[in-house]
Design an enzyme around this catalytic site. Structure first.
Site, PDB file in Angstrom:
ATOM      1  N   SER A   1     -28.108  84.161  40.071  1.00  0.00           N
ATOM      2  CA  SER A   1     -27.838  83.866  38.987  1.00  0.00           C
ATOM      3  C   SER A   1     -26.323  84.007  38.766  1.00  0.00           C
ATOM      4  O   SER A   1     -25.664  83.898  37.587  1.00  0.00           O
ATOM      5  CB  SER A   1     -27.769  85.561  38.464  1.00  0.00           C
ATOM      6  OG  SER A   1     -29.647  85.781  38.909  1.00  0.00           O
TER       7      SER A   1
ATOM      8  N   LYS B   1     -30.187  92.364  31.601  1.00  0.00           N
ATOM      9  CA  LYS B   1     -28.657  91.797  31.298  1.00  0.00           C
ATOM     10  C   LYS B   1     -28.644  91.954  29.451  1.00  0.00           C
ATOM     11  O   LYS B   1     -26.628  91.800  29.638  1.00  0.00           O
ATOM     12  CB  LYS B   1     -29.509  90.282  31.844  1.00  0.00           C
ATOM     13  CG  LYS B   1     -29.180  90.177  33.327  1.00  0.00           C
ATOM     14  CD  LYS B   1     -29.370  88.875  33.723  1.00  0.00           C
ATOM     15  CE  LYS B   1     -29.374  88.698  35.205  1.00  0.00           C
ATOM     16  NZ  LYS B   1     -29.276  87.302  35.691  1.00  0.00           N
TER      17      LYS B   1
END
Length: 801
Positions: A707, A750
């Site tokens: 990520s 997130k």
């Protein structure tokens, strides 16, 4: 005192012979016998028995000489010669009173009896003949010569004869009530023909003189023939005795016999230590009140009859009684009636939980289908999310909404399969598994059972509990869940299971396949404020002995606590901070000090300590520092990627406890920069003559995953071009070697972490647009999301002009 007492195989097992058997290594005994150089052998006279080779048998000794012989032989590891007395009445036999042919044996174990006698477990090896008695005191010792058996010439005829012997022996066991069933098992499991013949000769109900003749017969075929003839005579006698018994018992009908036998049992039990009528009557009374099937009723009657036949002083009685207590305590076909008031259920869920719209919608859908169909297998719901978001307490609300009983079962740290399936009732301290114990505790067969912390199940030496849960959580199989203690199937199909977990990574794939996964993300700032006002403040006021007016926290104060004193997806830390304020108020009240019930932001900081910094602009205000977004098992979080240049030869180094995938992302990023340096505006000299070091702070925390790919590349470009990254901007996404941006997971967590950290702009892959659109607009009202496909777009957006 007789030299030998008959001990049945069943008694040997109940007296601990199974433990002895575990200690016997036949190979070791055979090796000992093979290598023995013993010349003189102690001779043990026995009465009323004859020992044969390859047979294990207990011998009870009462004479001092015999006890001394056995103890010394065991101590020295000697073989002993076992011979029968001609006259069993003689207490002190002389040499002429003994048969000359006997069996050489080895002592396996000696068991001391309370009255001073001892029992020796012995195994025969060879037939022998006494050549010369060399000592008579304190016991006989002699020189011997081993005798060999003469093998049959016609092997097929010998095997056929032994099959007949075996069949006749099984018939005799079936007819004779004095022979235990264990003998049947022993005969069927002896594979060697010679051993089978010796076993039957040893244990058959022949006179000792006849057995001695069989032992002296060296021809195995002749020995088998003689044994078969004697067994036929025994069989005829048994048949005649049984016929006479049947004729004399015809006068008593079935009811009279049962009454007579039951009266006998009661009388015997009362003589031995009190009757069991009270126990049995209580169990039968409880059984009458139960709703269960004919199959369960038949099983109960079988078990209650077994209890009636047992002595109340025996350990087995308590085992059977405990089993029947649990059996009758189970609710079986007792169910609570489901409440199908959907509107009321919605109010209950909304009152107990703010937010969590997806899970509340799913529960209401299930209730609606159940109401319309009135017959539906309960679903297995798996709530996955960070700690403190209300997964466990949701189960209680579901139970209240459905009008069902609620049971919570913690699976964290469970490492024994028997915790789920139970132990067999024959074990000491056996009990049912936690599933059936929860059913018993609830008193109904359709409770709501919350399986808490499913992702934290361990795996030990005693099986895998996760695998045992496969049957429990399969709607197609749990209709007849088998518990080892219950020993029959129990219907779990009406139970509503709600499992909780923080992460799916440690849960078996087959287990996930049996559940309906519902992801629960963290709460927004507004939701946390609302939860605190509705639930947390009131709860802490009650727990600390305060009234509703003792202190007040407004929206601004709660927002400050959340932003400056907590960093989490749930509300557990928030509750702890409110509890700290409540304790401070309790202290002021107890000390009779004046204070302002309306707690200000300054007072909050005074009570809770120094707040953490809110802004990230100072941290990212230098070239080479980028804010990334990460997913963890406790929700979303931000992390910083730092890079710095130094003179060198263009090498790359990385620190920060990075995993393999994350290191690969950094390598890909640097190779992309080398290939595209002209387009990125980076000189060839900088790439070739500058070393670049990439670091991810909080070096003690392991980090991995793809990520952070675009964040690493942006950080390197920022360092090479000496340009700052925009403040209040974060990014997440995977990169390829050709600069394409790929989507990643955990977007909702997130983005919530980004809003908590004061981020205003976020860069995501275009393919993640659908994940963002599934999130409520209110959650992202202060967040500007940029969607990109290539790294050039990321750098264009991220770097300051």
């Amino acid at each position: 005192m007789t030299e030998f007492e008959d001990i049945s195989l069943e008694e040997m097992i109940s007296d601990g012979f199974d433990i002895v058997a575990q200690e016997i290594n036949i190979d070791d005994l055979a090796e000992t016998e093979k290598n023995s150089e013993q010349k003189i052998f102690p001779i043990l006279p026995v009465r009323n028995m004859v020992m044969f080779p390859n047979v294990v048998i207990p011998i009870t000794a009462g004479r001092k000489a015999s006890i001394q012989l056995l103890e010394e032989a065991q101590k020295n590891g000697d073989f002993i010669g076992i011979v029968s007395q001609k006259n069993s009445d003689l207490e002190q036999p002389s040499e002429k009173d003994l048969y000359q042919t006997g069996t050489l044996a080895k002592i396996i174990k000696i068991i001391k009896l309370p009255e001073g006698n001892i029992t020796a477990i012995t195994k025969g090896f060879h037939r022998f003949k006494i050549k010369k008695v060399v000592e008579t005191q304190p016991y006989f010792k002699a020189e011997i010569s081993k005798l060999k058996d003469s093998k049959p010439k016609n092997k097929e005829e010998y095997e056929a004869l032994l099959e007949n012997v075996k069949d006749l022996a099984l018939k005799i066991i079936e007819l004779d009530p004095n022979i235990p069933n264990a003998a049947n098992f022993a005969i069927k499991n002896i594979n060697n023909n010679d051993d089978l013949l010796n076993f039957i000769c040893t244990n058959a109900n022949f006179p000792s003189s006849d057995k001695q003749k069989l032992l002296e017969e060296k021809n195995l075929m002749e020995r088998a023939n003689k044994c078969y003839e004697m067994m036929h005579e025994d069989f005829r006698k048994l048949e005649l005795r049984n016929q006479i018994h049947q004729k004399t018992s015809k006068d008593l009908d079935k009811q009279q016999r049962e009454y007579f036998l039951n009266q006998q049992i009661r009388t015997i039990q009362e003589e031995l230590g009190g009757g069991t009528e009270g126990d049995i009557e209580d169990l039968i009374k409880k059984a009458r009140e139960k709703k269960w099937s004919d199959e369960v009723e038949e099983h109960f009657q079988k078990e209650i009859n077994r209890l009636q036949r047992q002595n109340p002083n025996s350990p087995d009685y308590n085992v059977q009684r405990n089993y029947l207590d649990f059996f009758t305590d189970l609710p079986w076909e007792t169910y609570t009636k489901d409440v199908f008031d959907i509107a009321k259920a919605e109010k209950i869920l909304d009152k107990a939980h703010f937010g969590l719209e997806d899970i509340k919608k799913r529960i209401l859908e299930h209730m609606a289908v159940l109401k319309l169909k009135n017959n539906m297998k309960s679903p297995i719901l798996l709530l996955v999310g960070p700690p403190g978001v209300g997964k466990t307490s949701l189960g209680k609300s579901v139970a209240d909404a459905l009008g069902r009983k609620y049971v919570r079962l913690s699976l964290g740290g469970l490492h024994d399969e028997s915790e789920i399936r139970g132990h067999r009732k024959t074990y000491i301290g056996a009990m049912a598994g936690r599933i059936l114990q929860s059913i018993k505790k609830s008193g109904t067969s359709n409770p709501v059972i919350v399986l808490d912390e499913m992702d934290k199940i361990g795996q030990g030496l005693h099986g895998d509990p996760s695998s045992a849960l496969l049957e429990v959580l399969d709607p197609e199989q749990n209709k007849s869940f088998y518990d080892n203690f219950l020993e029959m199937g129990y219907d779990l199909s009406k139970v509503m299971f709600i499992a909780t977990a923080n992460s799916l990574s440690t849960i078996q794939t087959p287990l996930l396949d049996r559940t309906e996964i519902i992801q629960i993300a963290g709460y927004t700032l507004e939701e946390k404020i609302e939860i605190a006002k509705r639930h947390l403040i009131k709860k802490q006021q009650e727990e600390n002995g305060l009234d509703a007016k003792s202190f007040k926290l407004g929206n601004a104060e709660l927002k400050h606590i959340i932003e400056a004193h907590t960093s989490e997806s749930g509300v557990r830390s928030l509750e702890k901070r409110i509890a700290g304020i409540a304790r401070w108020v309790a202290l002021q009240t107890a000390l009779v000090k004046d204070y302002d019930p309306k707690i200000s932001i300054e007072k909050v900081d005074e009570i809770l300590g120094v707040p953490r910094p809110k802004s990230l602009s100072e941290i990212t205000g230098v070239p080479g520092v980028v804010t990334g977004l990460a997913w963890t098992s406790v929700g979303g979080d931000i992390l910083f990627i730092e890079s710095i240049l130094s003179n060198g030869k263009g090498s790359l180094s990385m620190t920060g406890n990075l995993g393999t995938v994350m290191k690969e992302s950094a390598t890909i990023a640097l190779e992309y920069i080398k290939a595209k340096h002209d387009e990125l505006g980076i000189s060839q000299d900088d790439i070739e003559k500058k070393n670049i070091h990439v670091h991810v702070p909080e070096g003690a925390t392991p980090k991995d995953g793809p990520s952070a790919g675009i964040a690493m590349l942006t950080s390197m470009v920022s360092s090479f071009k000496n340009k700052k990254v925009k403040p209040h901007l974060a990014m997440t996404g995977e990169i390829t070697l050709r600069g394409k941006v790929l989507p990643v997971g955990g977007i909702k967590e997130k983005l919530l972490a980004a809003t908590r950290a004061g981020i205003k702009e976020v860069i995501l892959c275009e393919a993640n647009r659908k994940d963002v659109e599934e999130i409520k607009k209110d959650y992202l009202k202060n967040l500007n999301v940029h969607y990109v496909n290539r790294m050039e777009e990321v750098i264009e957006i991220a770097l300051e002009k």
